[in-house]
Design a protein around this motif. Sequence first.
Motif, short mmCIF file in Angstrom:
data_model
loop_
_atom_site.label_atom_id
_atom_site.label_comp_id
_atom_site.label_asym_id
_atom_site.label_seq_id
_atom_site.Cartn_x
_atom_site.Cartn_y
_atom_site.Cartn_z
N ASP A 172 0.85 -1.19 0.00
CA ASP A 172 0.00 0.00 0.00
C ASP A 172 0.89 1.24 0.00
OD1 ASP A 172 -1.76 2.05 0.43
OD2 ASP A 172 -2.83 1.08 2.09
N ALA A 173 0.64 2.15 -0.93
CA ALA A 173 1.46 3.36 -1.04
C ALA A 173 1.36 4.24 0.20
CB ALA A 173 1.07 4.16 -2.27
N ASP A 174 0.31 4.08 0.98
CA ASP A 174 0.11 4.91 2.17
C ASP A 174 0.67 4.27 3.43
OD1 ASP A 174 -1.24 6.85 0.67
OD2 ASP A 174 -3.13 5.76 0.86
N SER A 175 1.29 3.11 3.32
CA SER A 175 1.80 2.41 4.50
C SER A 175 3.30 2.17 4.35
CB SER A 175 1.08 1.08 4.70
OG SER A 175 1.63 0.37 5.79
N THR A 176 4.01 2.19 5.48
CA THR A 176 5.45 1.95 5.47
C THR A 176 5.83 0.69 6.23
OG1 THR A 176 5.74 3.30 7.46
CG2 THR A 176 5.94 4.42 5.34
N ASP A 177 4.86 -0.08 6.68
CA ASP A 177 5.14 -1.21 7.55
C ASP A 177 6.10 -2.21 6.89
OD1 ASP A 177 3.42 -0.06 9.28
OD2 ASP A 177 1.83 -1.56 9.10
N CYS A 178 7.12 -2.60 7.63
CA CYS A 178 8.05 -3.61 7.14
C CYS A 178 8.55 -4.43 8.32
CB CYS A 178 9.22 -2.99 6.39
SG CYS A 178 10.36 -2.07 7.44
N LEU A 179 9.17 -5.55 8.01
CA LEU A 179 9.71 -6.45 9.02
C LEU A 179 11.23 -6.40 8.94
CD1 LEU A 179 8.96 -8.75 11.12
CD2 LEU A 179 9.53 -10.33 9.26
N TYR A 180 11.88 -6.17 10.09
CA TYR A 180 13.33 -6.29 10.18
C TYR A 180 13.64 -7.58 10.92
CZ TYR A 180 18.13 -5.66 11.71
OH TYR A 180 19.46 -5.85 11.94
N THR A 181 14.56 -8.37 10.40
CA THR A 181 14.86 -9.64 11.07
C THR A 181 16.32 -10.02 10.93
OG1 THR A 181 14.24 -11.97 11.26
CG2 THR A 181 14.30 -11.04 9.04
N GLU A 182 16.81 -10.68 11.97
CA GLU A 182 18.12 -11.32 11.97
C GLU A 182 17.97 -12.82 12.27
OE1 GLU A 182 20.33 -9.26 14.94
OE2 GLU A 182 20.25 -7.33 13.91
N ALA A 183 16.73 -13.29 12.34
CA ALA A 183 16.46 -14.69 12.68
C ALA A 183 16.92 -15.60 11.56
CB ALA A 183 14.96 -14.89 12.95
N PRO A 184 17.81 -16.55 11.84
CA PRO A 184 18.36 -17.42 10.78
C PRO A 184 17.31 -18.11 9.91
CG PRO A 184 19.66 -17.65 12.77
CD PRO A 184 18.47 -16.80 13.14
N PRO A 185 16.20 -18.67 10.45
CA PRO A 185 15.23 -19.32 9.56
C PRO A 185 14.61 -18.35 8.56
CG PRO A 185 14.89 -20.01 11.84
CD PRO A 185 15.83 -18.85 11.88
N LEU A 186 14.29 -17.13 9.01
CA LEU A 186 13.72 -16.14 8.09
C LEU A 186 14.75 -15.67 7.08
CD1 LEU A 186 11.53 -13.95 10.49
CD2 LEU A 186 10.78 -15.67 8.86
N ILE A 187 15.98 -15.47 7.52
CA ILE A 187 17.04 -15.06 6.60
C ILE A 187 17.24 -16.11 5.51
CG2 ILE A 187 19.50 -14.62 6.39
CD1 ILE A 187 17.95 -12.30 7.61
N GLU A 188 17.18 -17.38 5.89
CA GLU A 188 17.34 -18.46 4.91
C GLU A 188 16.23 -18.43 3.86
OE1 GLU A 188 17.77 -23.36 4.74
OE2 GLU A 188 17.66 -22.30 6.67
N VAL A 189 14.99 -18.23 4.31
CA VAL A 189 13.86 -18.18 3.38
C VAL A 189 13.98 -16.97 2.45
CG1 VAL A 189 11.37 -17.82 3.22
CG2 VAL A 189 12.28 -19.45 4.87
N LEU A 190 14.31 -15.81 3.00
CA LEU A 190 14.43 -14.60 2.18
C LEU A 190 15.60 -14.70 1.21
CD1 LEU A 190 13.66 -11.93 4.94
CD2 LEU A 190 12.16 -12.69 3.09
N SER A 191 16.68 -15.34 1.62
CA SER A 191 17.82 -15.54 0.73
C SER A 191 17.42 -16.43 -0.45
CB SER A 191 18.99 -16.18 1.49
OG SER A 191 19.47 -15.33 2.50
N GLU A 192 16.68 -17.47 -0.17
CA GLU A 192 16.22 -18.36 -1.24
C GLU A 192 15.28 -17.63 -2.18
OE1 GLU A 192 13.83 -22.60 -1.83
OE2 GLU A 192 14.72 -22.10 0.11
N LEU A 193 14.41 -16.77 -1.64
CA LEU A 193 13.50 -15.98 -2.47
C LEU A 193 14.30 -15.10 -3.43
CD1 LEU A 193 10.56 -15.02 -3.05
CD2 LEU A 193 10.95 -13.22 -1.35
N PHE A 194 15.30 -14.39 -2.91
CA PHE A 194 16.11 -13.53 -3.78
C PHE A 194 16.82 -14.37 -4.84
CE2 PHE A 194 20.19 -11.81 -5.01
CZ PHE A 194 19.82 -10.57 -5.50
N ASP A 195 17.44 -15.47 -4.44
CA ASP A 195 18.20 -16.29 -5.37
C ASP A 195 17.33 -16.81 -6.51
OD1 ASP A 195 20.50 -15.90 -3.90
OD2 ASP A 195 20.31 -17.77 -2.78
N ARG A 196 16.10 -17.15 -6.21
CA ARG A 196 15.21 -17.68 -7.25
C ARG A 196 14.86 -16.59 -8.27
NH1 ARG A 196 10.94 -22.12 -4.80
NH2 ARG A 196 12.51 -23.53 -3.95
#
Length: 287
Positions: A172-196
Amino acid sequence: MAQLDRLHRNGLLSRRSSGEYQTVDPRHALAALVESRTRQLAAVRAAATSLGELFDEARRSGTPQPDTRTISGAEEVGDCYYRLKQAARREICELERPPYLLAPNEPLDEAAIRRGVRVRAVYAAASFDDDGGWQDLGSLVSRGEEARVVPALPVKLALVDRSAAMVSLTLDADSTDCLYTEAPPLIEVLSELFDRYWAVAARLSEADTPAVPGPDGAGPGCGARRPTEEERQLLALFAAGVKDDAIARQFGVSTRTLRRRIQNLYAELGTTNRFGAGVAAARRNWL
């Protein structure tokens, strides 16, 4: 005698002044005993909550947990985003798409590249729809960034050193909500998303194009020339489905001029349409 004393303490017997024990009505005695035990159990239950909080606090202080939190507000999101990029030491991986809530951060990426950080970005085709989008996104092919483009992206992502990331929670252009994380399981999933997405995206930048060895193992093979930067960008934008009008705006030319350049590219590749251009470019390893 000890059993009589215990029954007396629990209200199940009464004792006269002479010391003689006497039974009492069990209906009242047992009801009073149950109520007393209920109050005691309630006190234990309440104490368990406080003890649990003390336990959690002691465990957190003894074993630091990876930071994961939601961030809202343009100022807070911008501050976290800048600090994240400034902390990069090895690589920055990004998925970029509208809406853009923050100003372009070309100086941050250039500073990261100068200190040896590899910067890779996958852009959604919609990133180039607005006038000046090419320039506003940081002169992609001139600052050392490895850039690719895809038709669409589901989220916006900034991933640093495969150890910390920010990902959008809304588009949504009117919202800035985001998630910051250093949790290894989430980092692994996000890394795989980028790589794909990186694996299937079309290249935009010269820095992201591997050399093609010739028969002697050096230089382009079979005497084939490498594409010009404009040809590479055109092919990448074709692959992402960016329309001619939007491409013309990014190159700062009229649609008629762009189409003349496209026809020249088709002639070079021996085709008459985008699909054929993609096939011919792939055969030449231009993509």
